[in-house]
Design an enzyme around this catalytic site. Sequence first.
Site, PDB file in Angstrom:
ATOM      1  CG  ASN A 291      -1.802  -1.469   1.464  1.00  8.45           C
ATOM      2  OD1 ASN A 291      -1.910  -1.930   0.301  1.00  8.45           O
ATOM      3  ND2 ASN A 291      -2.852  -0.987   2.208  1.00  8.45           N
ATOM      4  CD  GLU A 350      -5.756   0.111   0.871  1.00  7.77           C
ATOM      5  OE1 GLU A 350      -5.325   1.006   1.802  1.00  7.77           O
ATOM      6  OE2 GLU A 350      -5.612  -0.844   1.397  1.00  7.77           O
TER       7      GLU A 350
END
Length: 445
Positions: A291, A350
């Site tokens: 992420n 992400e």
Amino acid sequence: MRRFPEGFLWGCATASYQIEGSPLADGASPSIWHRFSHTPGNVQGGDTGDVACDHYRRWRDDVALMRELGLKAYRFSIAWPRVLPDGTGRVNEAGVAFYDRLVDALLEAGIVPFATLYHWDLPGALQDRGGWANRDVVGWFTEYAGLMFERLGDRVQHWITLNEPWCVAHLGHVAGVHAPGMRDLWAGLRVAHHLLLAHGEAVAAFRASRAGRGRIGITLNLAPQHAATSSQTDRAATDRADAYHNRLFLDPLFKGRYPAVLVQHFGEAWPEVTDEDLAIIRRPIDFLGINYYSRSVVADAPGEGLLGIRHVDTAGARTAMGWEIYPQGLYELLVRLHREYGPLPLYITENGAAFDDRLDASGQVDDAERVDYLHRHFLAARRAIDDGVRLEGYFVWSMLDNFEWALGYSKRFGIVYVDYPSQRRIVKRSGRWYRQVIEANGVPE
Ligand SMILES: OC[C@@H]1[C@@H](O)[C@H](O)[C@@H](O)c2nc(CNc3ccccc3)cn21
């Protein structure tokens, strides 16, 4: 046009507590985020996940929307309190059935499901028994993981054990700004260790399960740490920041040891760690989820905070979260991971941005800033692939505007706008642009 490799998995990511709503429906039990958000003062505006994006009831239309967006993959998380309301033992079949239906609908739409087992919504019943600070959580999590492998493993081939153990340990147990709201360094360091042990035992359970033919990994939030100046003190401060924010999890997972600088820095607060523990933690995984949102610039600040560091503001443009827009940090991170911890398959699980999205007079959202943010980060990822990084997919955070934890609904990350009062979904300019990227499997230079 910068083409991505054939079969590159373009997708979007969400999380159960942030989109589903209906937290107590059909036998589900309260999670620690249900309790935390219902405790006054914890979440901006007193917002809760009681309704969120109402995805628990609108899942069929949302899968149709994913298909309309042309997604190749979809990363979602399973709410542990829906499937095991007591955390262990009794299975809530209605809760399992929700994910069963969701997975079948995704496959029917030709979308590859990526299931995250834990995205922060621990059953409250387990928090009552000490939660992640109690080493028994390793067995509780392994039981939950084994159940999910058994029930969904014939159709779900990509599993993520934990989303961002750093946030669970630090934000939830040291800073206290996330559930369960503890402010205890001693507990937070043990939570980090227990999370990694739970991950390692779930990996072993996966290999022994019917799901074992698939792939399992973990998702870490990682951010390059840059020294504010070349001074020895700023460089040492940056090393401490890199150790705490990045290597705290990377090193045990891939090198079988914790960063010595942390063991030394935290002294007697550091948990007891055995060689057997480290062998469990470092069990081989099939991919690493990353992420990425931004970087940090670090200066020495003796006696300040946990590490004696402070974050220095930079001149660069920022998102609505106040995070610097720094796409080159993604390139730098991917190459570092490949060289220092790889070479293993990587997914960006992400990446995205919050901006102050508004409906214009025609009822649309012209989020040009988000298009530019994503475009620049896609190009950075493509550059890393040129340098040999085995990047195999990219999940934009997020498909829908959703519940942004302690900031409630004040921040919008979606490529689809959610009008909460009506629950209408309105594809933003970035959503239409992303559909074209996926169709072309590439982005303009
Ligand atoms: O903040 C946006 C998303 C959040 O909605 C996701 O649930 C979570 O996985 C997530 N992680 C980050 C990056 N890590 C982070 C660092 C400090 C505070 C909050 C998140 C951003 N996001």
